[in-house]
Design a protein around this motif. Structure first.
Motif, short mmCIF file in Angstrom:
data_model
loop_
_atom_site.label_atom_id
_atom_site.label_comp_id
_atom_site.label_asym_id
_atom_site.label_seq_id
_atom_site.Cartn_x
_atom_site.Cartn_y
_atom_site.Cartn_z
N ARG A 164 -2.76 11.35 -4.04
CA ARG A 164 -1.68 10.86 -3.19
C ARG A 164 -0.34 10.87 -3.93
O ARG A 164 0.68 11.27 -3.39
N GLY B 182 -9.62 7.29 5.87
CA GLY B 182 -10.14 6.45 4.80
C GLY B 182 -9.07 6.30 3.73
O GLY B 182 -8.97 5.28 3.06
N SER B 183 -8.28 7.34 3.61
CA SER B 183 -7.06 7.25 2.81
C SER B 183 -5.96 6.87 3.79
O SER B 183 -5.68 7.60 4.75
N LEU C 127 -3.03 -9.46 7.75
CA LEU C 127 -3.67 -9.46 6.42
C LEU C 127 -3.87 -8.03 5.95
O LEU C 127 -4.12 -7.13 6.75
N GLY D 127 -3.64 0.18 10.62
CA GLY D 127 -3.59 -1.20 10.15
C GLY D 127 -2.13 -1.61 10.06
O GLY D 127 -1.23 -0.77 10.20
N ASP D 128 -1.89 -2.89 9.80
CA ASP D 128 -0.50 -3.30 9.59
C ASP D 128 -0.09 -3.10 8.13
O ASP D 128 0.93 -2.49 7.84
N GLY D 129 -0.97 -3.51 7.21
CA GLY D 129 -0.70 -3.24 5.79
C GLY D 129 -0.53 -1.74 5.57
O GLY D 129 0.31 -1.30 4.77
N GLU D 130 -1.30 -0.98 6.29
CA GLU D 130 -1.22 0.48 6.17
C GLU D 130 0.20 1.00 6.36
O GLU D 130 0.58 2.03 5.80
N HIS E 234 -12.10 -9.03 3.97
CA HIS E 234 -11.69 -7.65 4.11
C HIS E 234 -12.88 -6.72 3.86
O HIS E 234 -13.12 -5.77 4.60
N GLU F 145 1.23 4.11 -2.96
CA GLU F 145 0.94 4.56 -4.32
C GLU F 145 2.06 5.42 -4.89
O GLU F 145 2.33 5.39 -6.09
N PHE G 103 -6.09 8.00 -5.05
CA PHE G 103 -4.77 7.72 -4.49
C PHE G 103 -3.71 7.81 -5.58
O PHE G 103 -2.52 7.94 -5.30
N ASN H 157 -3.01 -7.76 12.28
CA ASN H 157 -3.79 -8.96 11.94
C ASN H 157 -3.16 -9.74 10.79
O ASN H 157 -3.72 -10.74 10.33
N TYR I 67 -7.21 3.11 -6.73
CA TYR I 67 -8.36 4.02 -6.62
C TYR I 67 -7.89 5.35 -7.19
O TYR I 67 -6.79 5.81 -6.87
N ILE J 58 0.87 -1.19 0.00
CA ILE J 58 0.00 0.00 0.00
C ILE J 58 0.90 1.23 0.00
O ILE J 58 1.26 1.77 1.05
C1 LIG Z 1 -4.01 5.46 0.46
C2 LIG Z 1 -4.89 4.26 0.33
N1 LIG Z 1 -4.55 3.28 -0.52
C3 LIG Z 1 -5.34 2.21 -0.68
C4 LIG Z 1 -6.50 2.09 0.03
C5 LIG Z 1 -7.41 0.89 -0.19
N2 LIG Z 1 -7.40 0.01 0.98
C6 LIG Z 1 -8.37 0.07 1.92
S1 LIG Z 1 -8.12 -0.98 3.18
C7 LIG Z 1 -6.72 -1.59 2.47
C8 LIG Z 1 -5.94 -2.67 3.16
C9 LIG Z 1 -5.54 -2.27 4.53
O1 LIG Z 1 -4.87 -3.28 5.19
P1 LIG Z 1 -4.49 -3.12 6.71
O2 LIG Z 1 -3.86 -1.80 6.94
O3 LIG Z 1 -3.72 -4.30 7.10
O4 LIG Z 1 -5.88 -3.06 7.46
P2 LIG Z 1 -6.92 -4.24 7.75
O5 LIG Z 1 -7.81 -4.31 6.56
O6 LIG Z 1 -6.18 -5.49 7.97
O7 LIG Z 1 -7.66 -3.79 8.93
C10 LIG Z 1 -6.46 -0.94 1.26
C11 LIG Z 1 -5.32 -1.22 0.37
C12 LIG Z 1 -6.83 3.14 0.91
N3 LIG Z 1 -7.95 3.13 1.64
N4 LIG Z 1 -6.00 4.20 1.06
#
Ligand SMILES: Cc1ncc(C[n+]2csc(CCOP(=O)(O)OP(=O)(O)O)c2C)c(N)n1
Ligand SMILES: [Mg+2]
Lengths: 319, 283
Positions: free
Chosen positions: A84, B120-121, B183, B150-153, B257, A55, A80, B181, A77, A53
């Motif tokens: 972004r 949300g972003s 994922l 989030g972790d992916g975040e 998700h 961009e 982003f 988590n 999206y 994640i």
């Molecule tokens: C800047 C940005 N890029 C992409 C997204 C789309 N997106 C929403 S949730 C997500 C995955 C998030 O993963 P994580 O942070 O691990 O949270 P979890 O879903 O595990 O709670 C993505 C890529 C977004 N919301 N914002």
């Protein structure tokens, strides 16, 4: 109009698979969601890169790949990508004139309930403020397929708008031809010219029918390429039709309506223009249908506004 | 029973309520990020019931602790806990993604009482939290800022820019809780862009770090009540969690998700999970 439904994302993935099968230089870069490339990822995993994640990094990596002769496609999206990562788009891609294909998804109202962070209603304005990027906003899955193929025939940066996963009415058949920079007359009439693109085309076509039943004859132009704008076509039509309406599922600032306004202000000062779009406000949450109605951009609202616009002879029509 | 045991019981009850609310809201709406919300239910319940100083009747109280849900897509859980502690009437939960221009959209917005930032972003929360923490220091206030990511975040570079700067500014009133988590949207984080060794990353950025079980209320409570772990340093808590926790078919499943129960599935689970009537106006 045919009943068949398909999402613009599906036909994009089909086209990517075809183009990528023929041209080994085509590579994809994803920021988490690689599923938008469909089967290409399964067939050519070695040519698919996921940077997580991130961009901005996705755009930078695409620039590096392009500088080494690859033809990268990036998707995200739309917000982003267009916001972004806009600095990377401008500096790394646009000024360097790199052959990168940038695809923003969930445009217009198609991200629905996700709210204003995801509703892409200013992406065209952002990208259009940067020189040297072709901007395509296909009306349906057929056009998205053809436009995807066309953007690989073109050498240079392209930004294309797609929508969500939802299937949408397919408007054009197999004989449809798409060329970058060419507007398409979908309906011919003499009272008013409606210029539209993307998901607003479907609504504009229904509005055309509503207007027809009221005795109003409209020309509908699908301006799928927002840049370069098909100026020749618009100047030709506006030499006889003097009332012009733009309809976009986007902010009225900076998008299709602005592009048309810029042209007409300089070259056709005696033409009346009404820009329909989101009126310089943010998106909000709702189903697509709710949002189209909320912002007055469904077929019914379009037809009503056009009718009033034509009745109202005063030049001070406010949009 | 002592005070802590009472508190733990209350937190567990609130977490349970969060889970039921999330499932109810998302099923009614037919949309929502259910898995991401269920993984932070215990974290948010502990923060709002056991840790944070807030005044729901005066949501803009200047001395309040702040929570920023940087992973804004987990907002179902936030809406539930904010309604439980009284920031707004619980009748509004039914508006989640059912009414145009709702106060409870798919990502949280400031227009809803109790929400501290538009998110949300991904990758915005830590920097916003840092700004709030700086303001607290400037104003000589004692409030703390909690940011749930989030972790992916954490793959977004903006997080690490803010992490570096916050440590530089010695913001010991800033706490980041990572919902670990494992994922993200498309796959395991470690399959997409590795985060490990995650503890070491935070440490090397100048933070004090603790890794805990993000579903163990006792451990959450004691850890969160122990911040700052060091004077002069921001604190990071890596909360190991299960995405979809509490809803068996969703647990640890990548497709959950952004997926919700069908109404039929809901009816089937109603007894087992003691869920509310879907048709109720208010729960
Ligand atoms: C800047 C940005 N890029 C992409 C997204 C789309 N997106 C929403 S949730 C997500 C995955 C998030 O993963 P994580 O942070 O691990 O949270 P979890 O879903 O595990 O709670 C993505 C890529 C977004 N919301 N914002
Ligand atoms: Mg995660």
């Amino acid at each position: 109009m045919r009943e068949f439904k398909k999402s613009t994302r599906t036909s994009f993935a089909e086209a990517i698979l075809e183009v990528g099968s023929e041209n080994k230089d085509v590579v994809t870069v994803a920021a988490d969601s690689a599923s938008r490339y469909g089967d290409f990822v399964k067939k050519f995993p070695e040519r698919c890169f996921n940077v997580g994640i991130a961009e901005q990094t996705m755009i930078g990596v695409a620039a590096g790949l392009a500088l080494c002769g690859k033809i990268p496609v990036v998707t995200s999206y739309a917000n982003f990508l267009a916001f972004r990562a806009i600095e990377q788009v401008r500096v790394d891609i646009a000024t360097a004139d790199l052959n990168v294909k940038m695809v923003g998804t969930d445009t217009g109202f198609s991200s629905a309930w996700l709210g204003f962070t995801h509703l892409a209603l200013e992406d065209v304005a952002a990208i259009r403020s940067i020189p040297n990027i072709v901007i395509i906003d296909p009306a349906d899955a057929t056009e998205a397929y053809l436009a995807t193929k066309a953007m690989f025939e073109y050498k240079g940066p392209v930004y294309m708008r797609l929508r969500g996963r939802k299937d949408e009415p397919v408007l054009f058949g197999g004989d449809y031809v798409f060329r970058i920079g060419e507007g398409k007359v979908l309906k011919e009439g003499h009272d008013v010219l409606i210029i539209s693109s993307g998901s607003a085309i479907y609504e504009s076509l229904i509005a055309w029918e509503i207007l027809r039943q009221k005795g109003i004859s409209a020309t509908v132009v699908n301006m799928a390429t927002i840049r370069p704008l098909d100026e020749a076509l618009l100047l030709e039509i506006t030499s006889s039709v003097r009332s012009v309406v733009t309809v976009e599922h986007h902010n009225i600032t900076g998008g299709l309506g602005s592009a048309v306004a810029e042209l007409l202000a300089e070259k056709r000062p005696n033409v009346r223009l009404l820009r329909m779009g989101v009126k310089d406000t943010f998106g909000t949450a709702g189903s697509e249908e709710m949002l189209k109605a909320h912002f007055g951009l469904d077929a019914k609202a379009i037809a009503e506004r056009v009718e009033v616009f034509l009745k109202n002879d005063c030049e001070n029509e406010v949009s | 029973m002592n005070l802590t045991e009472d508190k733990i019981g209350a937190i567990m009850k609130a977490a349970e309520r969060i889970r039921k609310d999330c499932i109810w809201m998302s099923t009614r709406a037919g949309t929502g990020h259910l898995g991401p919300a269920l993984s932070i239910a215990d974290i948010l319940a502990t923060l709002y019931v056991g840790v944070m100083k807030v005044d729901p009747k005066n949501p803009k109280w200047p001395d309040r602790d702040r929570l920023i849900l940087s992973k804004g897509h987990g907002c179902l859980a936030l809406y539930s806990i904010l309604s439980q502690v009284g920031f707004f009437d619980r009748k509004y939960l039914g508006d989640f993604c059912t009414k145009c221009d709702t106060l409870l959209p798919g990502h949280p917005e400031l227009k809803l009482p109790g929400v501290e930032a538009n998110t949300g972003s991904l990758g915005h929360g830590i920097a916003i939290g840092m700004g709030m923490a700086l303001a607290a220091k400037l104003d000589g206030k004692q409030y703390r800022v909690f940011v749930v990511t989030g972790d992916g975040e954490l793959q977004e570079g903006s997080n690490w820019e803010a992490a570096m700067a916050a440590a530089h500014h010695k913001l010991d009133n800033l706490v980041v809780i990572v919902d670990r988590n494992r994922l993200q949207l498309g796959d395991l984080t470690e399959n997409i862009s590795k985060l490990e060794p995650l503890e070491e990353k935070w440490k090397s950025f100048g933070w004090r770090v603790k890794s805990i079980n993000g579903h163990d209320i006792k451990e959450l409570l004691s850890t969160l009540n122990d911040v700052p772990f060091s004077i002069g340093k921001p604190s990071a808590i890596i909360a190991n969690t299960v995405k979809g926790k509490g809803l068996k078919i969703a647990e640890n499943k990548v497709e959950w998700h952004y997926k919700v129960l069908t109404k039929e599935q809901y009816e089937g689970l109603k007894e087992e999970l003691a869920l509310e009537e879907l048709g109720n106006e208010r729960i």
